[in-house]
Design a protein around this motif. Structure first.
Motif, PDB file in Angstrom:
ATOM      1  N   ARG A 198      -5.583  -3.753 -11.719  1.00  0.00           N
ATOM      2  CA  ARG A 198      -5.134  -4.540 -10.386  1.00  0.00           C
ATOM      3  C   ARG A 198      -4.321  -5.606 -10.764  1.00  0.00           C
ATOM      4  N   ILE A 199      -2.987  -5.610 -10.083  1.00  0.00           N
ATOM      5  CA  ILE A 199      -2.314  -6.554 -10.341  1.00  0.00           C
ATOM      6  C   ILE A 199      -1.789  -7.471  -8.839  1.00  0.00           C
ATOM      7  N   GLY A 200      -2.444  -6.941  -7.825  1.00  0.00           N
ATOM      8  CA  GLY A 200      -2.117  -7.563  -6.561  1.00  0.00           C
ATOM      9  C   GLY A 200      -3.325  -7.202  -5.560  1.00  0.00           C
ATOM     10  N   GLU A 201      -2.994  -7.209  -4.050  1.00  0.00           N
ATOM     11  CA  GLU A 201      -4.085  -6.894  -3.191  1.00  0.00           C
ATOM     12  C   GLU A 201      -4.119  -5.424  -3.260  1.00  0.00           C
ATOM     13  N   ASN A 202      -3.171  -4.854  -3.154  1.00  0.00           N
ATOM     14  CA  ASN A 202      -2.981  -3.189  -3.294  1.00  0.00           C
ATOM     15  C   ASN A 202      -1.893  -2.802  -4.303  1.00  0.00           C
ATOM     16  N   ARG A 203      -1.712  -3.563  -5.354  1.00  0.00           N
ATOM     17  CA  ARG A 203      -0.803  -3.174  -6.270  1.00  0.00           C
ATOM     18  C   ARG A 203      -1.642  -3.177  -7.648  1.00  0.00           C
ATOM     19  N   TYR A 204      -1.300  -1.757  -8.147  1.00  0.00           N
ATOM     20  CA  TYR A 204      -1.956  -1.268  -9.237  1.00  0.00           C
ATOM     21  C   TYR A 204      -1.136  -0.744 -10.510  1.00  0.00           C
ATOM     22  N   ILE A 205      -1.535  -0.832 -11.528  1.00  0.00           N
ATOM     23  CA  ILE A 205      -1.034   0.009 -12.758  1.00  0.00           C
ATOM     24  C   ILE A 205      -1.982   1.106 -13.405  1.00  0.00           C
ATOM     25  N   PHE A 206      -1.336   2.170 -13.189  1.00  0.00           N
ATOM     26  CA  PHE A 206      -1.911   3.261 -13.780  1.00  0.00           C
ATOM     27  C   PHE A 206      -1.573   3.507 -15.260  1.00  0.00           C
ATOM     28  N   TYR A 207      -2.455   3.465 -16.267  1.00  0.00           N
ATOM     29  CA  TYR A 207      -2.198   3.676 -17.500  1.00  0.00           C
ATOM     30  C   TYR A 207      -2.488   5.283 -17.868  1.00  0.00           C
ATOM     31  N   LEU A 208      -1.627   6.143 -17.703  1.00  0.00           N
ATOM     32  CA  LEU A 208      -2.019   7.770 -18.006  1.00  0.00           C
ATOM     33  C   LEU A 208      -1.842   8.019 -19.553  1.00  0.00           C
ATOM     34  N   ASN A 209      -2.742   8.032 -20.261  1.00  0.00           N
ATOM     35  CA  ASN A 209      -2.797   8.384 -21.562  1.00  0.00           C
ATOM     36  C   ASN A 209      -3.422  10.057 -21.991  1.00  0.00           C
ATOM     37  N   ASN A 210      -3.870  10.366 -21.055  1.00  0.00           N
ATOM     38  CA  ASN A 210      -4.652  11.879 -21.117  1.00  0.00           C
ATOM     39  C   ASN A 210      -4.069  12.833 -19.800  1.00  0.00           C
ATOM     40  N   GLY A 211      -3.240  13.677 -20.292  1.00  0.00           N
ATOM     41  CA  GLY A 211      -2.703  14.567 -19.071  1.00  0.00           C
ATOM     42  C   GLY A 211      -1.159  14.288 -19.246  1.00  0.00           C
ATOM     43  N   PHE A 212      -0.645  13.179 -19.484  1.00  0.00           N
ATOM     44  CA  PHE A 212       0.636  12.948 -19.320  1.00  0.00           C
ATOM     45  C   PHE A 212       0.991  12.250 -20.632  1.00  0.00           C
ATOM     46  N   PRO A 213       2.341  12.102 -20.837  1.00  0.00           N
ATOM     47  CA  PRO A 213       2.731  11.707 -21.963  1.00  0.00           C
ATOM     48  C   PRO A 213       2.746  10.232 -22.394  1.00  0.00           C
ATOM     49  N   SER A 214       1.742   9.487 -22.105  1.00  0.00           N
ATOM     50  CA  SER A 214       1.468   8.100 -21.999  1.00  0.00           C
ATOM     51  C   SER A 214       2.285   7.267 -21.275  1.00  0.00           C
ATOM     52  N   GLU A 215       2.028   7.509 -19.807  1.00  0.00           N
ATOM     53  CA  GLU A 215       2.710   7.038 -18.842  1.00  0.00           C
ATOM     54  C   GLU A 215       2.129   5.666 -18.430  1.00  0.00           C
ATOM     55  N   VAL A 216       3.048   4.454 -18.190  1.00  0.00           N
ATOM     56  CA  VAL A 216       2.626   3.335 -17.343  1.00  0.00           C
ATOM     57  C   VAL A 216       3.347   3.298 -16.144  1.00  0.00           C
ATOM     58  N   VAL A 217       2.588   3.437 -15.174  1.00  0.00           N
ATOM     59  CA  VAL A 217       3.188   3.667 -13.817  1.00  0.00           C
ATOM     60  C   VAL A 217       2.487   2.482 -12.765  1.00  0.00           C
ATOM     61  N   ASP A 218       3.625   1.861 -12.318  1.00  0.00           N
ATOM     62  CA  ASP A 218       3.621   0.483 -11.433  1.00  0.00           C
ATOM     63  C   ASP A 218       3.718   0.961 -10.117  1.00  0.00           C
ATOM     64  N   GLY A 219       2.584   0.752  -9.123  1.00  0.00           N
ATOM     65  CA  GLY A 219       2.762   1.036  -7.949  1.00  0.00           C
ATOM     66  C   GLY A 219       1.749   0.369  -6.918  1.00  0.00           C
ATOM     67  N   ILE A 220       1.580   1.296  -5.768  1.00  0.00           N
ATOM     68  CA  ILE A 220       0.637   0.828  -4.620  1.00  0.00           C
ATOM     69  C   ILE A 220      -0.499   1.758  -4.169  1.00  0.00           C
ATOM     70  N   VAL A 221      -1.490   1.252  -3.864  1.00  0.00           N
ATOM     71  CA  VAL A 221      -2.763   2.094  -3.497  1.00  0.00           C
ATOM     72  C   VAL A 221      -2.937   1.732  -2.212  1.00  0.00           C
ATOM     73  N   MET A 222      -3.096   2.834  -1.282  1.00  0.00           N
ATOM     74  CA  MET A 222      -3.430   2.534   0.160  1.00  0.00           C
ATOM     75  C   MET A 222      -4.247   3.734   0.582  1.00  0.00           C
TER      76      MET A 222
END
Length: 440
Positions: free
Chosen positions: A384-408
């Motif tokens: 968690r990097i903000g009130e509804n801002r998150y980084i998803f670290y996808l290391n299994n199922g995708f080729p090691s993706e770091v995805v910065d975004g919003i959860v709502m």
């Protein structure tokens, strides 16, 4: 946020019982929707397109109080206006857009025939958004065989000084923008205007349905366009500019007029065909408008049912904005939700994630993965990097993706329950969408 499921209409796809009853069409038969808010009521004007029944021209009109439940209003015209008909031979009208200058509503429309450039953009006026509409004739037209733009798909946008501009165009010659005189609703300087987007003929120049919106928070104009075939693999791309006349560039700095890069490398892809598990999914979303309602933005587009692509429907989705000023689109249709703080413990669990692959414009299947709090090699975890801002670290199922975004919060239309949705992008501007499948 509590979503009132009692007001949500369930899907009844491929419903042939309503073919001859327009009052029951609701979101059925919507194509190329233009949107407008008038007072407390939302309107959608759309192309003359329908599945079965007796074809009727004139531009379909619907309205809603909540962007969720839609009511049939009628048609703007009873036939194709004579000037447009004489020039094009069109049997129906395409891609309308409505704006208001002063106390008068202006309805822009296009007339053409599929695959031709003998095309016509016209405008009609009314003192009431539901009509009656009085045709005011030509805004711009193009002639078959002449090189240049195709006069279809008009959208009117306002620059930050309040001046209206028309962006239009399609396959063949690309997308153009030109200033409009609000006193007449017609061009300040008659002519094609300025080219702002074009695709290579190796993909048949497949770009259309332009829509520009200005976001004052970032001081950018955002150009939304649809790529590829409206019948099968439509997808929505976006670029931005500090100037309404461009140049419009995507996340990676590629100009929308670049004909040297591979055609799918230009334009940030934010939505395409998709399929969550346990559903048939949707295909060919596109030809969107963008509705700005106070601080909220919505993308309003048509989409096709996967098992029988003749059937097309209206979808409304929430737009969220990244901190660096890019629009992302919810993977689920709007159900009354808004952005709010989301605790990390609420989103730990099994997710379905879709990689909105710029090179795969067919229906993309979701991948199921488990998100945890533990930062371990080979696991998917979240920060968690903000009130509804998150980084998803996808290391299994995708080729090691770091995805910065919003959860709502959102509504899982496939499972009919509340859930959380995610919209994010990686450092290359590739978009990822997802939903928490165990819901709440």
């Amino acid at each position: 946020m509590s979503i009132n499921k009692d007001i949500l209409p369930k899907d009844h796809l491929y419903d042939e019982s309503i073919i001859d009853n327009e009052q029951l069409w609701t979101t059925n038969n919507v194509h190329d929707p233009g949107s407008f808010k008038d007072g407390d009521t939302y309107y959608v004007f759309s192309t003359d397109a329908q599945v079965g029944g007796t074809f009727k021209p004139g531009i379909q009109i619907r309205k809603s109080k909540d962007l969720i439940n839609w009511q049939w209003v009628g048609r703007a015209f009873s036939e194709v206006p004579k000037e447009a008909k004489d020039w094009t031979g069109a049997e129906g009208l395409w891609a309308p857009d409505v704006v208001k200058y002063g106390d008068t509503y202006y309805l822009y429309y296009a007339a053409s025939q599929f695959g031709k450039t003998q095309s016509f953009i016209g405008v009609a006026t009314s003192k009431n958004i539901e009509g009656p509409w009085e045709d005011q004739g030509e805004v711009f037209k193009t002639k078959q065989g002449e090189e240049g733009p195709n006069a279809i798909d008009p959208n009117i946008t306002f620059d930050k000084k309040g001046k209206p501009w028309m962006v239009y165009g399609s396959f063949f010659g690309g997308i153009y923008v030109s200033e409009i005189n609000p006193e007449t609703g017609k061009l300040v300087h008659y002519g094609r205007g300025k080219l702002i987007a074009k695709r290579h003929q190796s993909v048949e120049g497949a770009i259309e349905g332009p829509y520009i919106v200005y976001n004052p928070d970032f001081d950018y104009y955002y150009l939304f366009v649809s790529y590829d075939s409206l019948f099968s693999n439509y997808n929505i791309r976006v670029a931005r500019s500090k100037n309404i006349e461009g140049p419009y560039v995507d996340f990676n700095g590629h100009e929308m007029t670049d004909l040297f890069l591979p055609p799918n490398d230009v334009g940030m892809k934010i939505l395409g065909g998709y399929k969550f598990k346990g559903s048939e999914g949707w295909v060919a979303p596109g030809h969107n408008s963008v509705l700005q309602d106070g601080d909220d933005y919505y993308i309003i587009h048509h989409i096709r049912a996967a098992k029988d692509k003749r059937w097309h429907y209206l979808h409304v989705r929430k737009i969220v904005w990244t901190e660096d000023g890019w629009p992302l689109v919810s993977p689920e249709r709007y159900a009354g939700e808004g952005e709010e703080p989301v605790e990390i413990e609420e989103i730990i669990g099994i997710w379905e994630i879709i990689n909105v692959d710029k090179n795969n414009n067919n229906q993309i299947l979701s991948k199921e993965l488990k998100l945890s709090l533990q930062k371990m090699i080979g696991t998917n975890y979240v920060e968690r990097i903000g009130e509804n801002r998150y980084i998803f670290y996808l290391n299994n199922g995708f080729p090691s993706e770091v995805v910065d975004g919003i959860v709502m919060p959102g509504w899982d239309w496939e499972k009919w329950c509340g859930t959380y949705v995610f919209m994010g992008k990686n450092i290359k501007g590739e978009v990822f969408l997802g939903k928490l499948i165990n819901g709440y």
